[in-house]
Write a protein that holds these residues in place. Structure first.
Motif, short mmCIF file in Angstrom:
data_model
loop_
_atom_site.label_atom_id
_atom_site.label_comp_id
_atom_site.label_asym_id
_atom_site.label_seq_id
_atom_site.Cartn_x
_atom_site.Cartn_y
_atom_site.Cartn_z
N LEU A 134 36.79 43.53 42.97
CA LEU A 134 37.95 43.19 42.19
C LEU A 134 37.59 43.02 40.69
N GLU A 186 45.13 47.00 50.64
CA GLU A 186 46.19 46.37 50.63
C GLU A 186 46.17 45.44 49.40
N ASP A 187 44.92 44.57 49.11
CA ASP A 187 44.93 43.57 48.15
C ASP A 187 45.08 44.28 46.77
N GLY A 222 37.99 42.76 47.53
CA GLY A 222 39.37 43.14 48.18
C GLY A 222 39.63 44.29 48.99
N THR A 223 40.70 44.37 49.76
CA THR A 223 40.85 45.51 50.56
C THR A 223 41.96 46.25 49.99
N ARG A 272 48.63 45.75 46.16
CA ARG A 272 49.39 44.47 45.88
C ARG A 272 49.58 44.29 44.32
N HIS A 273 48.32 44.27 43.92
CA HIS A 273 47.88 43.83 42.31
C HIS A 273 48.36 45.08 41.54
#
Length: 75
Positions: free
Chosen positions: A50, A15-16, A12-13, A19-20
């Protein structure tokens, strides 16, 4: 050689992950720069395994951060 049923690591980035975790992407970048959150650099690109991030969250590491660190104000 990989087998067809082998599970690949989900990457993931910032940003990912942000968000999580419901924080700003800049906070995740700050945590990564400070070595607080597990991450990997591929040349200049920052990526997060992740599964490692989820293990980090489950370990309680997020709840042990001070409010200043959570807001990205580490020093």
């Amino acid at each position: 050689m990989r087998h067809h049923n082998e599970i690949l690591t989900p990457w993931g980035t910032c940003e990912d992950v942000a968000r999580h975790l419901k924080v700003a992407a800049g906070t995740v970048r700050n945590w990564a720069a400070a070595g607080i959150i597990p991450c990997h650099r591929f040349r200049r690109v920052l990526r997060f395994d992740l599964m490692e991030v989820e293990d980090w969250v489950r370990s309680g590491a997020v709840s042990s951060l001070s409010p200043k660190i959570v807001q990205g104000e580490h020093s």
